[in-house]
Design an enzyme around this catalytic site. Structure first.
Site, PDB file in Angstrom:
ATOM      1  NE  ARG A 103      -3.124   0.686  -0.699  1.00  0.00           N
ATOM      2  CZ  ARG A 103      -3.354   0.769  -1.999  1.00  0.00           C
ATOM      3  NH1 ARG A 103      -2.946   1.831  -2.684  1.00  0.00           N
ATOM      4  NH2 ARG A 103      -3.969  -0.195  -2.621  1.00  0.00           N
ATOM      5  CE  LYS A 138      -3.116  28.260  -6.080  1.00  0.00           C
ATOM      6  NZ  LYS A 138      -4.186  28.628  -7.017  1.00  0.00           N
ATOM      7  CE  LYS A 170       0.033  35.654  -5.477  1.00  0.00           C
ATOM      8  NZ  LYS A 170      -0.347  34.245  -5.251  1.00  0.00           N
ATOM      9  CD  GLU A 202      -1.839  38.245  -7.916  1.00  0.00           C
ATOM     10  OE1 GLU A 202      -2.068  37.032  -7.955  1.00  0.00           O
ATOM     11  OE2 GLU A 202      -2.087  38.965  -6.927  1.00  0.00           O
ATOM     12  CG  ASP A 223      -4.631  36.640 -10.714  1.00  0.00           C
ATOM     13  OD1 ASP A 223      -4.522  35.417 -10.929  1.00  0.00           O
ATOM     14  OD2 ASP A 223      -5.322  37.108  -9.793  1.00  0.00           O
TER      15      ASP A 223
END
Length: 289
Positions: A103, A138, A170, A202, A223
């Site tokens: 597993r 992320k 940002k 950004e 963005d």
């Protein structure tokens, strides 16, 4: 093991220890109760869908950690694309150890191969456009090196690995400082770091992009801009600064975004939302003592 593999030997050892401690606990009591200690098994890891392999060195080391004498034949190394129904690894060794390791080995192989597979789909969508796919930060905490390794295997280029890899101003930074220009000035004044690693800003609007370019930004992160806004930014700034499209970049939108002429498209989904691929472990023969 590929020289591109991201973990040092001690990091890999600790990663595997943590994985096995988490899964095995005080012992695999089901296997101990049902399988004689000296039984041997042959097994195969098979792809049950089309996929790009990632994490094979880790899977191998998990099996070897529990059974140093296990015989392993690798049939598809990391980065290789395989079709459904293909065998990617054969192994023969102690039945108890193999069942206990199964597993943990499959989990990491399925997860990382899922990232590499989805990344390859995005890369194929933008072939011929001149646009480069970027990953993001992320990622699941503790798995970033491995996740970004998998995106490289899929064909993406790594964005910042950590916050100390580059200055990315940002919207929250801009809101706190007061303006794009003020934020860029502060970055340029910060121990001279900006002169060596560059400044990315950004931008939610073309007005912000204009201000950023005039203030000396090296790269614009555009963005959630529309295709028309992206084309306008390319018309104004292509060749002056690098242009990165971000936000709303999905598999069904990335081609059109890339065709606007931007240099990069960054996608959080390839690490944040990639589904695990289907890899199964099938036993080849009857257990023998």
């Amino acid at each position: 093991m590929s020289t591109d593999f991201p973990l040092f030997k001690e990091e890999l050892r600790q990663f595997i220890k943590n994985a096995l401690d988490e899964d095995v606990g005080r012992g695999d009591i089901t296997t101990q109760a049902t399988i004689p200690a000296d039984e041997k098994l042959g097994a195969a890891l098979n792809s049950r869908q089309n996929l790009v392999i990632a994490g094979m060195p880790i899977a191998v080391e998990i099996f070897k950690t529990l059974d140093p004498l296990v015989d392993i034949e690798i049939l598809a190394n990391d980065g290789v694309e395989v079709t459904a129904g293909n065998c990617i690894m054969r192994l023969h060794g102690n039945a108890r150890k193999m069942l206990t390791a199964e597993r943990s080995a499959l989990n990491i192989l399925q997860h990382l191969s899922g990232i590499a597979t989805l990344t390859r789909e995005y890369v194929r969508e933008i072939e011929g456009t001149g646009c480069t796919l970027l990953d993001t930060r992320k990622t699941i905490p503790g798995y970033r090196k491995l996740a970004k390794y998998a995106t490289r295997l899929g064909g993406a280029q790594n964005h910042r690995m950590r916050l100390d890899d580059g200055i990315l101003i940002k919207d929250n930074h801009i809101a706190r400082v007061g303006s794009v220009s003020a934020a860029i000035k502060a970055a340029k004044d910060f121990d001279g770091s900006a002169s060596t690693i560059g400044i990315t800003v950004e931008c939610d609007t073309l007005d912000q992009a204009e201000e950023a370019v005039k203030a000396g930004a090296d790269r614009l992160l555009l963005d959630n801009m529309t295709l028309n806004q992206l084309r306008e930014a390319v018309s104004r700034y292509k060749g002056t600064v690098k242009l990165e499209a971000s936000g709303g970049v999905r598999l069904d939108t990335i081609r059109a975004i890339a065709e606007t002429g931007v240099d990069y498209a960054s996608v959080g989904r390839i690490t944040q939302s990639a589904p695990a691929v289907d890899i199964g472990m099938d036993y080849l023969d009857q257990a023998v003592s």
